[in-house]
Enzyme design. Structure first.
Site, PDB file in Angstrom:
ATOM      1  CE  LYS A   1      -1.600   1.536   4.128  1.00 21.13           C
ATOM      2  NZ  LYS A   1      -0.582   2.540   4.066  1.00 21.13           N
TER       3      LYS A   1
ATOM      4  CG  ASP B   1      -2.826   1.527   7.069  1.00 19.88           C
ATOM      5  OD1 ASP B   1      -3.559   2.699   7.767  1.00 19.88           O
ATOM      6  OD2 ASP B   1      -1.730   1.697   7.402  1.00 19.88           O
TER       7      ASP B   1
END
Length: 291
Positions: free
Chosen positions: A11, A139
């Site tokens: 990410k 996250d």
């Protein structure tokens, strides 16, 4: 049922604005345009009666104790929320660096939830799947469906998929693990304090590469400066990326130490990656695409 497999991609925070520290819970409020790389860990699930995890791969060593791994944590949260959840043995092949600002552990956890959802016929937007993602880490929700989008709040507010153009890029990690806590400590925000800085303009869907660069270039990563005080080698990695031909933008991802650069094309990215590997053979360097 046969083995289920999915990828857990890195990410990348193309932008990361810290808006302040929330008075209610003390969490840092953020606004981030997130994209995902095509470099990834791989997670397999062998259906069975027991929940287990085996880790292999070049970065398996620093991944920490098995019992505390986010893959198992996510699975346990989902099992607590779904009666009779079918489980099994996870096999994680680690390729991504750990404590690196690219959400490796969070992406692994989201991958575990995807596999369990597939095994049990659950949609990814099932309330129990979303709840398990949020309970596992800030996250994890954005990694459930790893495509470019905005995230806000403490990470729990996820925008729609943006369908941005795929960007040629290079990821560089200088081999120094960086924990999030000392970086936020160096940022030094008190509870209730806001951080000055322009908010990111509205990001439209289906932008081409030039339009994406036009949006993210004036933006920033507010954790970059404090991270440089924690791990100055991040600055060396950024300088090395910026010195490469075809580099259009270089920035840190997350709380570091991974940095990324957007390049003019794949050839320039691959040439840059080769040059950086030669200059710093101990660093993790990957040409990739972000989308």
């Amino acid at each position: 049922m046969s083995v289920l497999t999915t990828r857990a991609p890195a990410k990348i925070n193309l932008t990361l604005h810290i808006l302040g520290r929330r008075p209610g819970d003390g969490y840092h409020a953020l606004e981030s345009l997130v994209a995902f790389a095509d470099v990834a860990d791989t997670l397999e699930l062998v259906p069975g009666p027991d929940l287990t995890l085996d880790i292999s791969g070049p970065t398996a060593g620093p991944a920490g104790p098995l019992d505390d791994n986010l893959v198992l944590r996510a699975a346990r949260h989902l099992a607590a929320g779904v009666d009779g959840l079918r489980l099994g043995a996870f096999r994680l092949h680690k390729q991504l660096p750990v404590a690196a600002g690219i959400g490796g552990g969070s992406s692994d956890a989201a991958a575990a939830l995807r596999l369990l959802a597939e095994l049990n016929g659950l949609a990814l937007d099932h309330p129990a799947v979303i709840a398990a993602a949020r309970a596992t880490g800030a996250d994890v929700p954005v990694c459930l469906d790893p495509r470019a989008r905005m995230m806000r709040g403490a990470g729990e507010e996820i925008g729609p998929v943006l369908g941005l153009a795929s960007l040629p890029a290079v990821l560089v990690n200088p081999g120094v693990p960086v924990s999030t806590a000392p970086v936020f400590k160096a940022l030094g925000l008190a509870v209730g304090q806001r951080l000055d800085g322009a908010e990111l303009p509205v990001v439209g869907a289906s932008l081409n590469a030039d339009a994406v660069l036009a949006v993210i270039t004036p933006a920033r990563n507010d954790l970059e400066a404090p991270a440089l005080t924690v791990a100055p080698v991040i600055g060396e990695a950024l300088a090395l990326l910026r010195a490469q031909a075809g580099c259009r933008l270089a920035r840190m991802s997350g709380s570091g130490a991974t940095v990324f650069a957007i390049f003019s094309d794949d050839g320039a990215a691959e040439t840059a990656a080769a040059a950086i590997r030669t200059a710093e053979p101990g660093w993790w360097v990957e040409p990739t695409r972000l989308a």
